[in-house]
Design an enzyme around this catalytic site. Structure first.
Site, mmCIF file in Angstrom:
data_model
loop_
_atom_site.group_PDB
_atom_site.id
_atom_site.type_symbol
_atom_site.label_atom_id
_atom_site.label_comp_id
_atom_site.label_asym_id
_atom_site.label_seq_id
_atom_site.Cartn_x
_atom_site.Cartn_y
_atom_site.Cartn_z
ATOM 1 N N HIS A 288 0.843 -1.200 0.000
ATOM 2 C CA HIS A 288 0.000 0.000 0.000
ATOM 3 C C HIS A 288 0.879 1.249 0.000
ATOM 4 O O HIS A 288 1.023 1.933 1.006
ATOM 5 C CB HIS A 288 -0.941 -0.005 1.202
ATOM 6 C CG HIS A 288 -2.020 -1.031 1.098
ATOM 7 N ND1 HIS A 288 -1.968 -2.235 1.771
ATOM 8 C CD2 HIS A 288 -3.181 -1.045 0.385
ATOM 9 C CE1 HIS A 288 -3.058 -2.936 1.491
ATOM 10 N NE2 HIS A 288 -3.813 -2.239 0.646
ATOM 11 N N ASN A 289 1.445 1.546 -1.163
ATOM 12 C CA ASN A 289 2.363 2.665 -1.321
ATOM 13 C C ASN A 289 1.972 3.490 -2.540
ATOM 14 O O ASN A 289 0.922 3.263 -3.144
ATOM 15 C CB ASN A 289 3.798 2.150 -1.442
ATOM 16 C CG ASN A 289 3.917 1.043 -2.478
ATOM 17 O OD1 ASN A 289 3.273 1.084 -3.523
ATOM 18 N ND2 ASN A 289 4.733 0.032 -2.188
ATOM 19 N N LEU A 290 2.802 4.436 -2.911
ATOM 20 C CA LEU A 290 2.463 5.336 -4.028
ATOM 21 C C LEU A 290 2.395 4.606 -5.365
ATOM 22 O O LEU A 290 1.677 5.043 -6.276
ATOM 23 C CB LEU A 290 3.448 6.507 -4.089
ATOM 24 C CG LEU A 290 4.916 6.231 -4.416
ATOM 25 C CD1 LEU A 290 5.175 6.291 -5.916
ATOM 26 C CD2 LEU A 290 5.820 7.233 -3.722
ATOM 27 N N VAL A 291 3.126 3.496 -5.503
ATOM 28 C CA VAL A 291 3.054 2.729 -6.752
ATOM 29 C C VAL A 291 1.674 2.094 -6.883
ATOM 30 O O VAL A 291 1.078 2.076 -7.966
ATOM 31 C CB VAL A 291 4.159 1.657 -6.795
ATOM 32 C CG1 VAL A 291 4.174 0.965 -8.158
ATOM 33 C CG2 VAL A 291 5.523 2.258 -6.501
ATOM 34 N N HIS A 292 1.170 1.568 -5.767
ATOM 35 C CA HIS A 292 -0.185 1.002 -5.773
ATOM 36 C C HIS A 292 -1.206 2.079 -6.117
ATOM 37 O O HIS A 292 -2.145 1.838 -6.898
ATOM 38 C CB HIS A 292 -0.483 0.399 -4.402
ATOM 39 C CG HIS A 292 -1.922 0.011 -4.215
ATOM 40 N ND1 HIS A 292 -2.529 -1.015 -4.913
ATOM 41 C CD2 HIS A 292 -2.887 0.534 -3.389
ATOM 42 C CE1 HIS A 292 -3.797 -1.120 -4.539
ATOM 43 N NE2 HIS A 292 -4.038 -0.193 -3.623
ATOM 44 N N HIS B 79 -7.174 7.059 -2.323
ATOM 45 C CA HIS B 79 -7.954 5.947 -1.754
ATOM 46 C C HIS B 79 -7.206 5.161 -0.679
ATOM 47 O O HIS B 79 -7.843 4.496 0.155
ATOM 48 C CB HIS B 79 -8.429 5.004 -2.867
ATOM 49 C CG HIS B 79 -7.436 3.944 -3.237
ATOM 50 N ND1 HIS B 79 -6.357 4.181 -4.062
ATOM 51 C CD2 HIS B 79 -7.355 2.635 -2.875
ATOM 52 C CE1 HIS B 79 -5.656 3.070 -4.210
ATOM 53 N NE2 HIS B 79 -6.238 2.124 -3.505
ATOM 54 N N ASP B 80 -5.884 5.207 -0.642
ATOM 55 C CA ASP B 80 -5.102 4.543 0.416
ATOM 56 C C ASP B 80 -4.099 5.509 1.048
ATOM 57 O O ASP B 80 -3.052 5.086 1.554
ATOM 58 C CB ASP B 80 -4.366 3.323 -0.140
ATOM 59 C CG ASP B 80 -5.232 2.071 -0.134
ATOM 60 O OD1 ASP B 80 -6.121 1.979 0.735
ATOM 61 O OD2 ASP B 80 -5.041 1.203 -1.013
#
Length: 623
Positions: free
Chosen positions: A303-307, A345-346
């Site tokens: 759950h990071n910026l790539v996701h 969203h995350d």
């Protein structure tokens, strides 16, 4: 005094026609007519009038003879701006206007010196006059042609010399202060011969050492070239942003871990949303950078910026792939809300589940009363951030716009709570079976939810990378639970979790049913739009898909001609293709279906290997 004049024949060849008092017989010879020029946009009061008239004549020439246009006019006709469209459709512009400009070519006495700043724009204008005259078969005196081309060549030479001098004399900062003797001869020679233009061709005595300033300047130029190459490479990578197989990992690696800001900004600019919604570019950039900072706060494997960038692109791709982008299903505000919802969203995800927060009685669980703990925090933290001026991308919204935007973002983000998954699918199946249209907020919420769990429907390499990251995050949560004395959550036990088996179940019971429903939902939306268009279609008005689009593409030449005729009070019959409805497909392509099948088969093989390894471990442990 009579001179030799020049014109172009219909076969696009250039002929010089000689006329002379001593030799009245005409002589001609063939000359290459290839022209390659580029317009420079310098705004000066003495050349603005020339720009407008030249643009008008060029536009008139487009209608006059589109088949024989030179490459430069062909390219302008496809991507011209409002200035270049002056006079479009006006077939009454005669050759007299161009002939007047040709007459002005004889006056070179009052031209600025070749090294003057305004000389470049004047050269461009004169070249365009020559091109226009040649294209329209207007005669030009050879003497005037030669003198003007010579003036243009001298201007370009002056520009080249000035730029070369600037590059060679520019102060280079820290590197210029390094003493030449502190650099080994071999290194200095290699740098000089490889990276400098001037020093590489000079013959010098062995005792002479090059100035380090020129070497440092060459290095700086190399860095600049490298940045340009990277910029164009990034643009090439982002060209695949419309595709289901978009590789966000490649973009993230290329952007040094900043893919969210680049993907976000690309999509916003692609649909011209900052301009349409009056959003400051600087504020948008600040917001995206802060989003990346929030996603990096806990250094989560998954759950990071790539996701976030992946979910953003996938959400966009699902809508784009369905054809709804060209159906005007979404307003600019709704499209912007979709992008922002996917981005936030995350936001500030802790790398742990809602259940972990509830069981550990965390502060965020107490704030949101154990309900959609993380999802509530994501959207709340994002809106709190946007209250600060430097991140307030909503500052120009009206009260109604803000209210609608906030409602849609909240609905979409809260729908990513996995505990609502089965209820959400059940509700959507029911809505699909009804005759009434589906509420847009519910449709978009399901699209974002599907994008959030979409990686099993991507190519294996992408899916497997995401799976490894997600399982590592689960395992880290399991370790925290053991430290706190809490029961280990499902799939969070590093020693006992069967990864392949978990993915088979995830695909079969969660992802695949979700994408079947979202595909059916999109087809229902498309059918409702097509049906609505067929009911209101008028013989004199094109339908919805033909008149406008949320994409930033330019207005078509057909529409421009229609607008021009209307302004002049002329009636114009629409082509039959615009009065007869064109059948539009209501079938949505489902690129994820094949990848879900292939990936599940791959995991079945992996599960067999897992069972064999487990059996071998049991045999080895037996006494």
């Amino acid at each position: 005094m009579p001179g030799r004049k020049i014109r172009v024949t219909s076969c696009s060849s250039l002929h010089i026609i000689g006329t002379s008092l001593s030799n009245p017989a005409a002589k001609s010879m063939k000359v290459s007519a290839t022209t390659n020029t580029k317009r420079h946009h310098h705004h000066h009061h003495h050349s603005s009038k020339t720009n407008k008239t030249a643009a008008a004549r060029a536009a008139a020439m487009v209608n006059h003879d589109t088949e024989n246009l030179s490459p430069i006019f062909s390219s302008k006709s496809k991507s011209s701006d409002s200035t270049d469209n002056v006079g479009v459709g006006d077939s009454k512009i005669s050759h007299e206007a161009i002939e007047q400009d040709v007459t002005n070519l004889t006056n070179l006495n009052n031209l600025p010196s070749t090294n003057a700043f305004e000389a470049l724009q004047i050269s461009s204008d004169r070249l365009r006059t020559i091109i226009a005259a040649l294209h329209c078969n207007i005669l030009i005196r050879k003497a005037d042609l030669v003198r003007n081309l010579d003036y243009v060549a001298n201007v370009l030479d002056a520009v080249h010399e000035d730029e070369t001098r600037r590059l060679m004399e520019e102060d280079d900062g820290a590197l210029s202060e390094i003493e030449p003797d502190s650099v080994p001869n071999e290194v200095r020679d290699w740098l000089t011969m490889t990276f400098t233009r001037s020093m590489s061709t000079l013959k010098r005595r062995p005792s002479d050492k090059p100035k380090f300033k020129s070497v440092a300047q060459a290095i700086r130029a190399g860095i600049m070239v490298d940045r340009i190459v990277k910029k164009w490479t990034l643009r090439i990578k982002l060209k695949t942003i419309n595709e289901w197989t978009f590789d966000v990992f490649s973009v993230n690696e290329f952007t040094n871990g900043q893919c969210l800001r680049y993907v976000g900004f690309e999509l916003m600019q692609r649909y011209n949303l900052p301009n349409k919604l009056h959003i400051s570019i600087t504020t948008l950039q600040n917001f995206l950078e802060q989003m990346e900072s929030g996603y990096s706060r806990y250094r989560n494997p998954y759950h990071n910026l790539v996701h976030a960038a992946d979910v953003l692109q996938t959400t966009y791709q699902i809508i784009y792939n369905s054809g709804l982008m060209v159906e005007n299903w979404l307003t600019d505000l709704e499209l912007f809300a979709i992008f922002v919802a996917a981005i936030v969203h995350d936001f500030e995800h802790t790398g742990t589940s809602n259940n972990f927060h509830i069981q550990s009685r965390s502060d965020v669980a107490l704030i949101y009363n154990d309900r959609a703990v993380l999802e509530n925090h994501h959207v709340s933290a994002a809106f709190r951030l946007m209250r600060q001026d430097e991140y307030n991308i909503l500052s120009e919204f009206t009260s109604d716009e803000y209210k609608n935007f906030r409602h849609l973002v909240i609905e979409m983000v809260l729908a990513t709570d996995m505990s609502c998954h089965f209820a959400q699918l059940k509700t959507m199946r029911s809505l699909i079976s009804m005759q009434e249209n589906i509420e847009k907020a519910k449709s978009l919420a399901l699209i974002l939810h599907c994008a959030d769990i979409s990686h099993p429907g991507k190519p294996w390499d992408i899916h497997h990378t995401w799976t490894q990251s997600l399982m590592e995050e689960f395992f880290k949560q399991g370790e925290k639970e053991k430290e706190l004395g809490l029961p280990c959550s499902p799939l969070c036990d590093r020693d006992n979790t069967l990864v392949a088996e978990s993915q088979i179940g995830f695909i079969q019971y969660i992802v695949e049913p979700s994408f079947i429903v979202v595909g059916d939902m999109l087809e229902k939306v498309l059918k409702s739009l097509v049906a609505a268009d067929s009911e209101v279609l008028s013989p004199s008005i094109p339908n919805r898909s033909m008149t406008s689009s949320p994409s930033p593409s330019a207005v078509s030449s057909t529409e421009l001609n229609l607008q021009h005729d209307e302004q002049n009070g002329l009636e114009r019959r629409l082509p039959s293709s615009m009065t007869t409805p064109i059948p539009r497909s209501t079938i949505v392509r489902r690129p994820w279906a094949e990848y879900l099948k292939l990936n599940r088969e791959r995991w079945v093989q992996e599960a067999e290997e897992e069972r064999r390894r487990k059996q071998l471990n049991v045999i080895e442990e037996e006494p």
